[in-house]
Design an enzyme around this catalytic site. Structure first.
Site, PDB file in Angstrom:
ATOM      1  N   ASP A  32       2.236   1.357  12.088  1.00 59.45           N
ATOM      2  CA  ASP A  32       0.858   1.380  11.573  1.00 59.45           C
ATOM      3  C   ASP A  32      -0.046   2.237  12.456  1.00 59.45           C
ATOM      4  O   ASP A  32       0.203   2.383  13.658  1.00 59.45           O
ATOM      5  CB  ASP A  32       0.330  -0.066  11.497  1.00 59.45           C
ATOM      6  N   GLY A  56      -3.260   6.767   9.861  1.00 62.11           N
ATOM      7  CA  GLY A  56      -4.549   7.238   9.348  1.00 62.11           C
ATOM      8  C   GLY A  56      -5.595   7.322  10.447  1.00 62.11           C
ATOM      9  O   GLY A  56      -6.310   8.314  10.569  1.00 62.11           O
ATOM     10  N   TRP A 110      -5.050   7.534  13.648  1.00 65.10           N
ATOM     11  CA  TRP A 110      -4.631   8.587  14.595  1.00 65.10           C
ATOM     12  C   TRP A 110      -5.179   9.931  14.124  1.00 65.10           C
ATOM     13  O   TRP A 110      -5.706  10.702  14.922  1.00 65.10           O
ATOM     14  CB  TRP A 110      -3.099   8.636  14.651  1.00 65.10           C
ATOM     15  N   ARG A 157      -5.616  12.208   6.682  1.00 63.80           N
ATOM     16  CA  ARG A 157      -4.684  11.090   6.893  1.00 63.80           C
ATOM     17  C   ARG A 157      -3.231  11.539   6.774  1.00 63.80           C
ATOM     18  O   ARG A 157      -2.348  11.040   7.472  1.00 63.80           O
ATOM     19  CB  ARG A 157      -4.970   9.972   5.876  1.00 63.80           C
ATOM     20  N   HIS A 199       0.446  10.852   8.837  1.00 67.55           N
ATOM     21  CA  HIS A 199       1.744  10.405   8.300  1.00 67.55           C
ATOM     22  C   HIS A 199       2.860  11.349   8.744  1.00 67.55           C
ATOM     23  O   HIS A 199       3.960  10.914   9.071  1.00 67.55           O
ATOM     24  CB  HIS A 199       1.687  10.315   6.777  1.00 67.55           C
ATOM     25  N   SER A 226       4.622  -0.127   1.666  1.00 64.28           N
ATOM     26  CA  SER A 226       4.616  -1.492   1.135  1.00 64.28           C
ATOM     27  C   SER A 226       4.315  -1.484  -0.357  1.00 64.28           C
ATOM     28  O   SER A 226       3.791  -0.496  -0.896  1.00 64.28           O
ATOM     29  CB  SER A 226       3.573  -2.342   1.876  1.00 64.28           C
ATOM     30  N   THR A 227       4.604  -2.609  -1.006  1.00 57.57           N
ATOM     31  CA  THR A 227       4.275  -2.726  -2.431  1.00 57.57           C
ATOM     32  C   THR A 227       2.759  -2.693  -2.648  1.00 57.57           C
ATOM     33  O   THR A 227       2.305  -2.481  -3.763  1.00 57.57           O
ATOM     34  CB  THR A 227       4.850  -4.039  -3.023  1.00 57.57           C
ATOM     35  N   ASN A 281       0.806  -0.559  -0.849  1.00 54.59           N
ATOM     36  CA  ASN A 281       0.314   0.786  -0.494  1.00 54.59           C
ATOM     37  C   ASN A 281       0.043   1.668  -1.720  1.00 54.59           C
ATOM     38  O   ASN A 281      -0.590   2.721  -1.595  1.00 54.59           O
ATOM     39  CB  ASN A 281       1.283   1.493   0.472  1.00 54.59           C
ATOM     40  N   ILE A 302       1.200  -9.613   9.477  1.00 59.09           N
ATOM     41  CA  ILE A 302       2.543  -9.317   8.968  1.00 59.09           C
ATOM     42  C   ILE A 302       2.493  -8.349   7.782  1.00 59.09           C
ATOM     43  O   ILE A 302       3.448  -7.606   7.540  1.00 59.09           O
ATOM     44  CB  ILE A 302       3.242 -10.639   8.543  1.00 59.09           C
TER      45      ILE A 302
HETATM   46  C1  IPE Z   1       1.683  -2.094   6.549  1.00 61.07           C
HETATM   47  O1  IPE Z   1       0.600  -1.333   6.955  1.00 61.07           O
HETATM   48  C2  IPE Z   1       2.619  -1.254   5.730  1.00 61.07           C
HETATM   49  C3  IPE Z   1       3.308  -0.167   6.431  1.00 61.07           C
HETATM   50  C4  IPE Z   1       3.219   0.100   7.702  1.00 61.07           C
HETATM   51  C5  IPE Z   1       4.171   0.631   5.618  1.00 61.07           C
HETATM   52  P1  IPE Z   1      -0.778  -1.331   6.142  1.00 61.07           P
HETATM   53  O2  IPE Z   1      -1.684  -0.407   6.857  1.00 61.07           O
HETATM   54  O3  IPE Z   1      -0.523  -1.039   4.722  1.00 61.07           O
HETATM   55  O4  IPE Z   1      -1.241  -2.836   6.254  1.00 61.07           O
HETATM   56  P2  IPE Z   1      -2.701  -3.470   6.139  1.00 61.07           P
HETATM   57  O5  IPE Z   1      -3.302  -2.970   4.866  1.00 61.07           O
HETATM   58  O6  IPE Z   1      -3.473  -3.005   7.332  1.00 61.07           O
HETATM   59  O7  IPE Z   1      -2.455  -4.932   6.176  1.00 61.07           O
HETATM   60  C1  IPE Z   2       0.877   3.301   8.413  1.00 61.23           C
HETATM   61  O1  IPE Z   2      -0.298   3.944   8.757  1.00 61.23           O
HETATM   62  C2  IPE Z   2       1.649   4.056   7.361  1.00 61.23           C
HETATM   63  C3  IPE Z   2       1.624   3.445   6.039  1.00 61.23           C
HETATM   64  C4  IPE Z   2       1.070   2.310   5.731  1.00 61.23           C
HETATM   65  C5  IPE Z   2       2.254   4.189   4.977  1.00 61.23           C
HETATM   66  P1  IPE Z   2      -1.634   3.736   7.931  1.00 61.23           P
HETATM   67  O2  IPE Z   2      -1.700   4.782   6.867  1.00 61.23           O
HETATM   68  O3  IPE Z   2      -1.751   2.357   7.453  1.00 61.23           O
HETATM   69  O4  IPE Z   2      -2.715   4.052   9.033  1.00 61.23           O
HETATM   70  P2  IPE Z   2      -4.090   3.275   9.254  1.00 61.23           P
HETATM   71  O5  IPE Z   2      -3.742   1.827   9.378  1.00 61.23           O
HETATM   72  O6  IPE Z   2      -4.947   3.559   8.063  1.00 61.23           O
HETATM   73  O7  IPE Z   2      -4.624   3.849  10.514  1.00 61.23           O
HETATM   74 MG    MG Z   3      -2.508   0.676   8.236  1.00 59.37          MG
END
Ligand code: IPE
Ligand code: IPE
Ligand code: MG
Length: 257
Positions: A36, A39, A41, A49, A53, A81-82, A84, A211
């Protein structure tokens, strides 16, 4: 009992680049990672964003190799995730193309390190081109006998349990399974991780302490380790810091030491 569990779930450290790891301590068999902070970063750097990735994608191989070097057998990485799908279309599209880029960039090194790639999640709901990459990655690395690099892609813990219950109910209806045969072990056999032991350790980066629908059943007795570091900045030193922390924990599984 604990010794037996440890014997199964852990292997002793044989060689490692990292001198600060305890060579006699138990190494986790299965480590799960919520990657995680991509974005944030990117935002910190004034980048889109998607740049986060891509930077995050480049960290995966190094952590897989670092894990393999100390004897970890399974690394499960939360990639999508489901939930996302709620993100902007353009970001989702980018994420769905990333496995292809990952494979093109990293397959050579992953083969060299004998890494076996796997994927778990609602894979049939992915775009056709993503499914094609998934198939190719599995096919190319199927015979590798090193670490299992298991991507959770379009994965949700509740979805996994829901699908498992549906399949189990069908089997009961068909008379394949009797209601009195529904046990923790039989439920486990319907999960996507049916052939893997539960994670010993869960790592989550980026400072979020939750989680997020990852491995809800399997994390019941995992050790948890959180860091503020964003995933694209995560190095093998951070990873070994998590392993060291794991090695200092006293796992009791509800019993006494
Ligand atoms: C969890 O991260 C899913 C992945 C890392 C793929 P998210 O960024 O989607 O989780 P939330 O929304 O902060 O809980
Ligand atoms: C985790 O990074 C990657 C995925 C969930 C696909 P994020 O995209 O959630 O990054 P933040 O949490 O917005 O910084
Ligand atoms: Mg995230």
């Amino acid at each position: 009992m604990l010794q037996r569990i440890r014997g199964f779930f852990g292997s002793s450290l044989e060689s490692t680049q990292d001198q600060s790891l305890d060579h006699n301590a138990v190494v986790p068999y299965h480590v799960a990672v919520v990657m995680d902070g991509n974005g944030r970063w990117a935002k910190k750097r004034g980048l889109p964003r998607t740049a986060g990735h891509r930077a995050g994608m480049k960290v995966v191989k190094n952590i897989a190799i670092a894990a393999d070097e100390i004897g970890i057998k399974v690394l499960t990485m939360y990639a999508f995730s489901t939930e996302n799908w709620k993100r902007p279309r353009q970001e989702v599209d980018f994420l769905m193309r990333l496995p292809e880029e990952f494979l093109r960039l990293e397959l050579h090194d992953l083969m060299k390190h004998n890494v076996q790639m796997r994927f778990m999640g609602a894979l049939d709901r992915l775009p056709a081109y993503t499914q094609e990459t998934v198939r190719e990655a599995i096919e190319q690395t199927r015979s590798n006998t090193g670490i299992i690099l298991n991507f959770a892609l379009n994965y949700g813990g509740r979805r996994e349990i829901t699908d498992a219950i549906r399949k189990l109910a069908e089997d009961v209806k068909e008379g394949i399974l009797l209601p009195e045969e529904i046990t923790e072990e039989s439920i486990r056999s319907y999960l996507l991780t049916h052939d893997l032991p539960d994670p010993d350790l869960l790592i989550r980066t980026s400072g979020e302490i939750r989680i997020s629908n990852f491995l809800l059943w399997q994390l019941a007795y995992s050790e948890l380790w959180f860091t503020d570091v964003y995933w694209p900045d995560f190095t093998r030193e951070h990873f070994y810091e998590a392993i060291r922390s794991f090695q200092l924990r006293g796992r009791r599984f509800g019993g006494l030491k």
